[in-house]
Design an enzyme around this catalytic site. Structure first.
Site, PDB file in Angstrom:
ATOM      1  N   ARG A  54       0.858  -1.187   0.000  1.00 40.65           N
ATOM      2  CA  ARG A  54       0.000   0.000   0.000  1.00 40.65           C
ATOM      3  C   ARG A  54       0.900   1.245   0.000  1.00 40.65           C
ATOM      4  O   ARG A  54       2.118   1.118   0.090  1.00 40.65           O
ATOM      5  CB  ARG A  54      -0.936  -0.008   1.214  1.00 40.65           C
ATOM      6  CG  ARG A  54      -0.188  -0.425   2.470  1.00 40.65           C
ATOM      7  CD  ARG A  54      -0.595   0.240   3.683  1.00 40.65           C
ATOM      8  NE  ARG A  54      -0.487   1.667   3.603  1.00 40.65           N
ATOM      9  CZ  ARG A  54       0.661   2.343   3.707  1.00 40.65           C
ATOM     10  NH1 ARG A  54       1.824   1.739   3.876  1.00 40.65           N
ATOM     11  NH2 ARG A  54       0.663   3.669   3.637  1.00 40.65           N
ATOM     12  N   GLY A  55       0.269   2.413  -0.105  1.00 36.09           N
ATOM     13  CA  GLY A  55       1.059   3.643  -0.230  1.00 36.09           C
ATOM     14  C   GLY A  55       1.248   3.907  -1.719  1.00 36.09           C
ATOM     15  O   GLY A  55       1.644   3.005  -2.465  1.00 36.09           O
ATOM     16  N   ALA A  56       0.951   5.142  -2.135  1.00 38.42           N
ATOM     17  CA  ALA A  56       0.845   5.431  -3.568  1.00 38.42           C
ATOM     18  C   ALA A  56       2.043   4.974  -4.414  1.00 38.42           C
ATOM     19  O   ALA A  56       1.865   4.216  -5.374  1.00 38.42           O
ATOM     20  CB  ALA A  56       0.562   6.919  -3.749  1.00 38.42           C
ATOM     21  N   ARG A  99      -7.107  -0.322  -6.961  1.00 41.45           N
ATOM     22  CA  ARG A  99      -7.318   0.821  -6.062  1.00 41.45           C
ATOM     23  C   ARG A  99      -7.417   2.089  -6.917  1.00 41.45           C
ATOM     24  O   ARG A  99      -6.497   2.385  -7.676  1.00 41.45           O
ATOM     25  CB  ARG A  99      -6.181   0.925  -5.025  1.00 41.45           C
ATOM     26  CG  ARG A  99      -6.160  -0.303  -4.110  1.00 41.45           C
ATOM     27  CD  ARG A  99      -5.401  -0.071  -2.839  1.00 41.45           C
ATOM     28  NE  ARG A  99      -6.060   0.871  -1.965  1.00 41.45           N
ATOM     29  CZ  ARG A  99      -5.454   1.421  -0.913  1.00 41.45           C
ATOM     30  NH1 ARG A  99      -4.195   1.135  -0.640  1.00 41.45           N
ATOM     31  NH2 ARG A  99      -6.108   2.268  -0.131  1.00 41.45           N
ATOM     32  N   ASP A 253      -1.706  10.870  -2.417  1.00 42.17           N
ATOM     33  CA  ASP A 253      -2.041   9.815  -3.382  1.00 42.17           C
ATOM     34  C   ASP A 253      -2.327  10.392  -4.760  1.00 42.17           C
ATOM     35  O   ASP A 253      -2.262   9.680  -5.762  1.00 42.17           O
ATOM     36  CB  ASP A 253      -3.229   9.003  -2.870  1.00 42.17           C
ATOM     37  CG  ASP A 253      -2.829   8.255  -1.610  1.00 42.17           C
ATOM     38  OD1 ASP A 253      -2.849   8.874  -0.534  1.00 42.17           O
ATOM     39  OD2 ASP A 253      -2.432   7.084  -1.721  1.00 42.17           O
ATOM     40  N   LYS A 264      -4.810  10.284   2.711  1.00 40.87           N
ATOM     41  CA  LYS A 264      -5.633   9.436   3.584  1.00 40.87           C
ATOM     42  C   LYS A 264      -6.689  10.240   4.331  1.00 40.87           C
ATOM     43  O   LYS A 264      -6.429  11.359   4.787  1.00 40.87           O
ATOM     44  CB  LYS A 264      -4.690   8.716   4.552  1.00 40.87           C
ATOM     45  CG  LYS A 264      -5.326   7.787   5.548  1.00 40.87           C
ATOM     46  CD  LYS A 264      -6.206   6.741   4.913  1.00 40.87           C
ATOM     47  CE  LYS A 264      -5.522   5.874   3.884  1.00 40.87           C
ATOM     48  NZ  LYS A 264      -6.460   5.077   3.058  1.00 40.87           N
TER      49      LYS A 264
HETATM   50  O1  MRU Z   1      -4.658   3.389   1.895  1.00 43.28           O
HETATM   51  P1  MRU Z   1      -3.169   3.560   1.899  1.00 43.28           P
HETATM   52  O2  MRU Z   1      -2.518   3.057   3.137  1.00 43.28           O
HETATM   53  O3  MRU Z   1      -2.516   3.064   0.630  1.00 43.28           O
HETATM   54  O4  MRU Z   1      -3.011   5.145   1.893  1.00 43.28           O
HETATM   55  C1  MRU Z   1      -1.735   5.681   1.891  1.00 43.28           C
HETATM   56  C2  MRU Z   1      -1.701   7.112   2.101  1.00 43.28           C
HETATM   57  O5  MRU Z   1      -2.670   7.829   2.112  1.00 43.28           O
HETATM   58  C3  MRU Z   1      -0.351   7.686   2.184  1.00 43.28           C
HETATM   59  O6  MRU Z   1      -0.304   8.749   3.083  1.00 43.28           O
HETATM   60  C4  MRU Z   1      -0.006   8.127   0.794  1.00 43.28           C
HETATM   61  O7  MRU Z   1       0.042   7.059  -0.085  1.00 43.28           O
HETATM   62  C5  MRU Z   1       1.183   8.908   0.824  1.00 43.28           C
HETATM   63  S1  MRU Z   1       2.366   8.525  -0.340  1.00 43.28           S
HETATM   64  C6  MRU Z   1       3.734   7.937   0.380  1.00 43.28           C
END
Ligand code: MRU
Length: 369
Positions: A54-56, A99, A253, A264
């Site tokens: 997870r994480g963009a 996603r 994201d 988030k």
């Molecule tokens: O749902 P997630 O855990 O994938 O969401 C991640 C976030 O919102 C992060 O803060 C975002 O990807 C920041 S990029 C490093």
């Protein structure tokens, strides 16, 4: 970054078997450090969807490796390059649907696919996908390190103004190294500040309902020797009012051409509290997380709505296993929005790998010249 003193990235190719992609299983953290092996494009779709990764930026890299895995499958199933392309296109569509909010997924899958479609033979297509995925990872590491060096200078200046030199930084969700390949976006400046001997402390908002703050950010800061305190999401405004926060840094994201920052769920309320308390609010955003086709974030960004079970049940660890417990009544009605949008007027600056910019069209267009 470090896990039990050993350096890791979040995604890599298995050295013994090039057809296997390894990732850190984030659903098991912080309870157990487990490596998940992903062997098919369907497996990569599942890993992105169920948030094993997870994480963009990491979702983007995972998507690119998913294209690579789909080519390996296609090679087994089909002889003609046209049939291979058809299969890969179908799997790309599937992976992209895992996603919807993080723009990096489509960006990385499209980039990989475009290169693949230009190749004539199946083995050239496979090599091209593998090289592109690994380049996306290496570029991301470089970008995050640069974000870290630019962001560190903001922290350095804040530190110089403080009597004890200690800079308190508040963050939301996880935009550390677990959300990318290494270093992180929002946390890269923190890691580099610590490396440079600047005193830092991080307020970590727990980030309901998946608790990325409590489970991932706190864990990775602990592993890398950064001072932090975990707080509830609702406590962010209070610590700001009490003068205990010098700056906020979050990830993103998807950031629009006008500088609206999608991140988030809960980030917007954190930004409002920062604005009210005149605390600088920065978003750390690699170029891969900008969407130049969108202007009005609130109207245009597709916000993922996730399973009500994430709110209805809480996860806990006992007896070596993760369990789920009901925390409201069985028939409760729920809407689970995954992200929100912070309008650019609340954003002090955007930290990118090409420098720190103002959140407006002119500066963002300049980044891509
Ligand atoms: O749902 P997630 O855990 O994938 O969401 C991640 C976030 O919102 C992060 O803060 C975002 O990807 C920041 S990029 C490093």
């Amino acid at each position: 970054m470090l896990v039990n003193g050993k350096k890791y990235r979040t995604i890599w190719i298995n050295k013994q078997n090039k057809e296997v992609v390894c990732v850190i299983n984030q659903n098991m953290l912080p309870f157990r450090f487990e490596i998940a092996e992903i062997k098919s494009s369907q497996g990569m779709f599942d890993a992105i969807k169920n948030m094993t990764v997870r994480g963009a930026p990491l979702i983007g890299a995972a998507g690119a490796y998913g294209v690579y895995l789909s080519l390996i499958e296609a090679k087994r199933k089909y002889k003609r390059p046209d049939d291979v392309d058809k299969y890969v296109l179908e799997m790309c569509e599937l992976i992209n649907s895992a996603r919807p909010t993080a723009v990096n997924l489509k960006w990385a899958v499209t980039k990989t696919l475009e290169k693949v479609l230009k190749q004539k033979t199946v083995s050239a297509k496979i090599n091209s996908a593998l090289n592109t995925a690994s380049r996306i990872c290496n570029d991301d590491v470089r970008a995050c390190r640069k974000i870290g060096t630019y962001g560190r200078e903001i922290i350095r200046k804040l530190s110089a103004k403080k009597q004890n030199g200690l800079v308190n930084i508040l963050t939301h969700c996880n935009a550390g190294w677990l959300a990318v390949i290494d270093y992180g976006t929002a946390l890269a400046p923190v890691y580099l500040a610590k490396e440079a001997g600047i005193k830092v402390h991080v307020w970590v908002e727990e980030t309901r309902p998946r608790n990325q703050g409590a489970r991932l950010t706190a864990w990775e800061l602990e592993q890398n020797g950064i001072d932090y305190s975990l707080i509830t999401d609702n406590a962010g405004g209070y610590v700001m009012q009490k003068g205990m926060v010098d700056m906020v840094i979050v990830g993103s994201d998807r950031t629009t051409l006008t500088g609206d920052v999608c991140n988030k769920i809960g980030t917007y309320k954190t930004a409002l509290a920062a604005f009210d308390n005149r605390i600088p609010f920065y978003a750390a955003v690699p170029l891969s997380s900008f969407d130049l086709n969108m202007k009005d974030g609130v109207k245009e960004i597709p916000v993922e709505e996730r399973s009500p079970d994430e709110i209805k049940f809480a996860e806990y660890y006992e007896g070596g296993k993760i369990h789920k417990g009901l925390i409201t009544f069985e028939s409760v009605k729920i809407r689970n929005f995954g992200f929100d949008i912070t309008p650019s007027k609340y954003v002090t600056g955007i930290i990118t790998e090409s420098g720190i910019i103002k959140p407006n069209q002119k500066s963002i267009r300049n980044l891509f010249k």
